[in-house]
Design a protein around this motif. Structure first.
Motif, PDB file in Angstrom:
ATOM      1  N   GLU A  89     103.506   6.444 -52.377  1.00 50.73           N
ATOM      2  CA  GLU A  89     104.307   5.301 -52.921  1.00 50.73           C
ATOM      3  C   GLU A  89     104.371   4.240 -51.856  1.00 50.73           C
ATOM      4  N   ASN A  90     103.862   3.035 -52.374  1.00 50.70           N
ATOM      5  CA  ASN A  90     104.035   1.771 -51.568  1.00 50.70           C
ATOM      6  C   ASN A  90     102.988   1.852 -50.466  1.00 50.70           C
ATOM      7  N   SER A  91     102.029   2.703 -50.397  1.00 50.99           N
ATOM      8  CA  SER A  91     101.135   2.773 -49.286  1.00 50.99           C
ATOM      9  C   SER A  91      99.743   1.748 -49.967  1.00 50.99           C
ATOM     10  N   GLY A  92      99.285   1.004 -48.789  1.00 50.59           N
ATOM     11  CA  GLY A  92      98.051   0.177 -49.188  1.00 50.59           C
ATOM     12  C   GLY A  92      96.876   1.155 -49.323  1.00 50.59           C
ATOM     13  N   VAL A  93      96.855   2.359 -48.666  1.00 52.51           N
ATOM     14  CA  VAL A  93      95.767   3.173 -48.509  1.00 52.51           C
ATOM     15  C   VAL A  93      95.567   3.662 -49.942  1.00 52.51           C
ATOM     16  N   LEU A  94      94.189   3.665 -50.522  1.00 55.84           N
ATOM     17  CA  LEU A  94      93.915   4.560 -51.757  1.00 55.84           C
ATOM     18  C   LEU A  94      93.045   5.539 -51.740  1.00 55.84           C
ATOM     19  N   LEU A  95      93.158   6.354 -52.619  1.00 56.77           N
ATOM     20  CA  LEU A  95      92.265   7.437 -52.598  1.00 56.77           C
ATOM     21  C   LEU A  95      91.327   7.729 -53.945  1.00 56.77           C
ATOM     22  N   SER A  96      90.498   8.373 -53.735  1.00 56.17           N
ATOM     23  CA  SER A  96      89.314   8.492 -54.953  1.00 56.17           C
ATOM     24  C   SER A  96      90.162   9.268 -55.761  1.00 56.17           C
ATOM     25  N   HIS A  97      89.521   9.450 -57.054  1.00 59.13           N
ATOM     26  CA  HIS A  97      90.415  10.210 -57.860  1.00 59.13           C
ATOM     27  C   HIS A  97      90.590  11.856 -57.847  1.00 59.13           C
ATOM     28  N   ASP A  98      89.536  12.409 -56.867  1.00 61.72           N
ATOM     29  CA  ASP A  98      89.494  13.612 -56.496  1.00 61.72           C
ATOM     30  C   ASP A  98      89.942  13.880 -55.149  1.00 61.72           C
ATOM     31  N   LYS A  99      90.565  12.763 -54.479  1.00 61.29           N
ATOM     32  CA  LYS A  99      91.177  12.870 -53.369  1.00 61.29           C
ATOM     33  C   LYS A  99      90.380  13.013 -52.036  1.00 61.29           C
ATOM     34  N   SER A 100      89.070  13.048 -52.203  1.00 56.97           N
ATOM     35  CA  SER A 100      87.983  13.368 -51.372  1.00 56.97           C
ATOM     36  C   SER A 100      87.709  12.311 -50.238  1.00 56.97           C
ATOM     37  N   LYS A 101      88.052  10.798 -50.745  1.00 55.98           N
ATOM     38  CA  LYS A 101      87.908   9.589 -49.910  1.00 55.98           C
ATOM     39  C   LYS A 101      89.264   8.854 -49.821  1.00 55.98           C
ATOM     40  N   ARG A 102      89.143   8.079 -48.565  1.00 56.38           N
ATOM     41  CA  ARG A 102      90.343   7.312 -48.116  1.00 56.38           C
ATOM     42  C   ARG A 102      89.858   5.714 -48.134  1.00 56.38           C
ATOM     43  N   PHE A 103      90.529   4.760 -48.676  1.00 51.09           N
ATOM     44  CA  PHE A 103      90.019   3.474 -48.632  1.00 51.09           C
ATOM     45  C   PHE A 103      91.064   2.859 -48.033  1.00 51.09           C
ATOM     46  N   LYS A 104      90.781   2.198 -47.007  1.00 50.47           N
ATOM     47  CA  LYS A 104      91.902   1.579 -46.020  1.00 50.47           C
ATOM     48  C   LYS A 104      91.778  -0.174 -46.193  1.00 50.47           C
ATOM     49  N   SER A 105      90.715  -0.492 -46.722  1.00 44.04           N
ATOM     50  CA  SER A 105      90.425  -2.121 -46.469  1.00 44.04           C
ATOM     51  C   SER A 105      91.229  -2.817 -47.277  1.00 44.04           C
ATOM     52  N   LEU A 106      91.731  -2.392 -48.455  1.00 40.95           N
ATOM     53  CA  LEU A 106      92.661  -3.317 -49.183  1.00 40.95           C
ATOM     54  C   LEU A 106      93.808  -3.223 -48.713  1.00 40.95           C
ATOM     55  N   GLN A 107      94.483  -2.525 -47.727  1.00 37.58           N
ATOM     56  CA  GLN A 107      96.082  -2.411 -47.381  1.00 37.58           C
ATOM     57  C   GLN A 107      96.386  -3.892 -46.498  1.00 37.58           C
ATOM     58  N   THR A 108      95.458  -4.621 -46.323  1.00 41.17           N
ATOM     59  CA  THR A 108      95.653  -5.869 -45.573  1.00 41.17           C
ATOM     60  C   THR A 108      96.018  -6.723 -46.596  1.00 41.17           C
ATOM     61  N   MET A 109      95.907  -6.513 -47.821  1.00 39.63           N
ATOM     62  CA  MET A 109      96.037  -7.400 -48.872  1.00 39.63           C
ATOM     63  C   MET A 109      97.660  -7.348 -49.381  1.00 39.63           C
ATOM     64  N   ASN A 110      98.092  -8.341 -49.985  1.00 40.30           N
ATOM     65  CA  ASN A 110      99.458  -8.397 -50.631  1.00 40.30           C
ATOM     66  C   ASN A 110      99.457  -7.243 -51.559  1.00 40.30           C
ATOM     67  N   ASP A 111     100.712  -6.337 -51.404  1.00 43.61           N
ATOM     68  CA  ASP A 111     100.833  -5.320 -52.444  1.00 43.61           C
ATOM     69  C   ASP A 111     100.864  -5.576 -53.926  1.00 43.61           C
ATOM     70  N   SER A 112     101.116  -6.855 -54.489  1.00 43.34           N
ATOM     71  CA  SER A 112     100.878  -7.259 -55.824  1.00 43.34           C
ATOM     72  C   SER A 112      99.203  -6.929 -56.094  1.00 43.34           C
ATOM     73  N   VAL A 113      98.403  -7.615 -55.012  1.00 43.85           N
ATOM     74  CA  VAL A 113      96.897  -7.413 -55.350  1.00 43.85           C
ATOM     75  C   VAL A 113      96.585  -6.027 -55.600  1.00 43.85           C
ATOM     76  N   VAL A 114      96.904  -5.301 -54.623  1.00 39.73           N
ATOM     77  CA  VAL A 114      96.659  -3.741 -54.746  1.00 39.73           C
ATOM     78  C   VAL A 114      96.966  -3.035 -56.204  1.00 39.73           C
ATOM     79  N   ASP A 115      98.313  -3.557 -56.834  1.00 44.13           N
ATOM     80  CA  ASP A 115      98.758  -3.378 -57.958  1.00 44.13           C
ATOM     81  C   ASP A 115      98.002  -3.692 -59.009  1.00 44.13           C
ATOM     82  N   SER A 116      97.544  -4.886 -58.995  1.00 49.85           N
ATOM     83  CA  SER A 116      96.582  -5.527 -59.769  1.00 49.85           C
ATOM     84  C   SER A 116      95.152  -4.792 -59.867  1.00 49.85           C
ATOM     85  N   PHE A 117      94.808  -4.288 -58.556  1.00 45.88           N
ATOM     86  CA  PHE A 117      93.615  -3.488 -58.805  1.00 45.88           C
ATOM     87  C   PHE A 117      93.665  -2.395 -59.508  1.00 45.88           C
ATOM     88  N   LEU A 118      95.032  -1.497 -59.152  1.00 45.90           N
ATOM     89  CA  LEU A 118      95.230  -0.317 -59.930  1.00 45.90           C
ATOM     90  C   LEU A 118      95.189  -0.394 -61.344  1.00 45.90           C
TER      91      LEU A 118
END
Length: 501
Positions: free
Chosen positions: A109-138
């Motif tokens: 919750e509230n993490s900028g790190v994203l996981l693939s749907h099967d949780k096998s990959k972590r994506f950190k590059s979006l965590q520098t963005m504003n939280d609302s941008v990450v929400d928009s992506f999701l």
């Protein structure tokens, strides 16, 4: 607000390509074809400003950026275009994102790190963005996630936020257990048809209870293994929250009743007789296939026989296999206008009520099919109103083809009278196929005692013999008479009578 005119152009093209459907509210999805048409090498370069001066920015860890997007991440790139963050694609590609990783979710919750749907990959590059941008992506990612259906007829568990690639949805009929819709699958989301850019018309049967749906899945697996041309072939099944749905091809010709009505004007000749007996044999073949795997239909009636009009005269296909083994409809079946066509019980065999505690055999279906072929033959000889009037003349409220008497049920007197009238028809007498068909129905199908009915396999053989006799000209399909008899009409009061119009 976008400052780049090219970006506006790509965003607008994508936005204008969205499709809308109405099923539990209004939803939007971006068709696969729109992604293919708009996410091109030229558009990717224009969106990112990748001219000659910017070639160095094209390089990512696995090769040329536009090429990598086209190969692995068209949908991910599309999402970024939607939220005006297209240049973030480089970071995601460096982390190895692929469209197969979607949908993404937060690691916590509230993490900028994203996981693939099967949780096998972590994506950190979006965590520098504003939280609302990450929400928009999701949130926006779902618009590109509409599923694609194929010929495997698999079951899909679809997330609640995922749109469906449907359009032009309209409810046709419903009961306490299910609702039937007509709609279309977007052509680029179906890979089991003839191709082309035309949407595929479908029927969506939505069950209101999971138990009934699961029972229907068992029946569909039997049909899938049989893969019979005259048993309905579903496209897919899916669950989404509390929606339990079966998708099937839509029969543009409607059901058998619709076919009778639409072809009522056709001249009753040898050609119609031959094609009709062929259709009867196909239905019998489908029933034979079911019975050979120890499965009975249980609810045969004209409304459960669909008319597909794709080729030539079209073909009749049995649907709704096994419905009566899972539930008993409490309401009367759908009828057009003020038609008095009876309830489902009209086609039930006499042992339904006379031997309620006994298990029903597969020959229960033979009685039901006998009723259908009786009406089919009545239509062949006369017209649809003859079927309707015979239904009205049988005893209300359920208009069965038998009467419950003690010690045993008997064939409805008006049905016997109609048999006599048909067999005395000058077109029928003296060794015609029509006479053979009537004899088959009366002697082998509509028999009160279960053991006196033929099997589905025997019915197929009998119908094939009649067809062979017609084709070899051993017997005429029907006699050629100068003046065909008047149309049969049946009336019931305290007694019954037959009126010729």
């Amino acid at each position: 607000m976008r400052s780049d005119e090219v970006s506006i152009s790509l965003y607008k093209r994508i936005k204008e390509s969205e499709a809308k459907y109405h099923l539990d509210g209004t939803h939007f999805f971006l068709p696969e074809s729109a992604i293919e048409d708009n996410i091109t090498e030229k558009n990717i370069k224009a969106e990112l400003g990748l001219g000659f001066w910017g070639k160095v920015k094209q390089v990512v860890s696995k090769g040329d950026l536009p090429t990598t997007v086209l190969r692995d991440a068209k949908k991910a790139f599309t999402i970024l275009v939607y939220i005006n963050e297209s240049k973030s694609i480089k970071g995601l590609l460096d982390e190895g994102i692929k469209d197969s990783d979607l949908p993404l979710r937060r690691e916590a919750e509230n993490s900028g790190v994203l996981l693939s749907h099967d949780k096998s990959k972590r994506f950190k590059s979006l965590q520098t963005m504003n939280d609302s941008v990450v929400d928009s992506f999701l949130e926006k990612q779902w618009i590109v996630m509409a599923p694609t259906f194929d010929s495997t007829r698999n079951h899909l568990d679809i997330p609640s936020l995922c749109p469906l690639p449907f359009s032009n949805i309209e409810a046709l009929t419903g009961s306490h257990s299910s609702v039937l819709y007509k709609g279309e699958i977007h052509y680029s989301h179906y890979r089991g048809g003839k191709g082309g850019n035309n949407n595929i018309t479908i029927a969506i049967k939505r069950f209101l209870r999971e138990k009934l749906f699961n029972q229907e899945l068992k029946n569909l697996r039997i049909l899938q293994e049989l893969d019979h041309p005259y048993l309905i072939r579903h496209i897919a099944t899916y669950t989404q929250e509390k929606s339990y749905c079966i998708i099937s091809p839509f029969a543009e010709g409607g059901d058998l009743v619709n076919m009778w009505k639409s072809l009522d004007h056709i001249v009753r000749d040898d050609k119609l007789m031959l094609s009709s007996i062929e259709q009867m044999k196909h239905i019998a073949e489908a029933l034979k296939a079911l019975h050979e795997v120890n499965c009975r239909h249980g609810d045969l009636k004209p409304e459960n026989i669909f008319h597909f009009t794709d080729d030539g005269d079209g073909k009749l296909v049995i649907a709704d296999v096994g419905v009566s083994r899972t539930h008993r409809e409490a309401t009367e079946m759908r009828a057009a206008g003020t038609s008095t066509r009876a309830t489902t019980r009209s086609y039930e065999a006499p042992e339904t009520l006379s031997k309620e505690d006994e298990a029903r055999s597969r020959k229960y279906d033979i009685w039901s099919l006998g009723c259908i072929l009786y009406e089919y033959t009545l239509w062949l000889s006369h017209d649809y109103e003859a079927i309707e009037s015979l239904s009205r003349a049988r005893k209300a409220p359920h208009h069965e083809f038998y009467l419950l008497m003690k010690p045993t049920p008997v064939i409805e007197p008006i049905v016997l009278a109609a048999f006599t009238a048909l067999r005395e028809d000058p077109r029928c007498k003296n060794g015609t196929a029509l006479e053979a068909l009537m004899k088959l129905i009366q002697d082998k199908l509509l028999q009160i005692q279960v053991d006196d009915r033929c099997t589905a396999a025997e019915l197929v053989e009998h119908l094939q013999m009649i067809l062979d006799d017609i084709k070899s000209k051993r017997i005429p399909a029907l006699n050629d008479v100068t003046l065909p008899p008047q149309k049969l009409r049946f009336v019931r009061a305290d007694h019954f009578e037959i009126i010729e119009e």
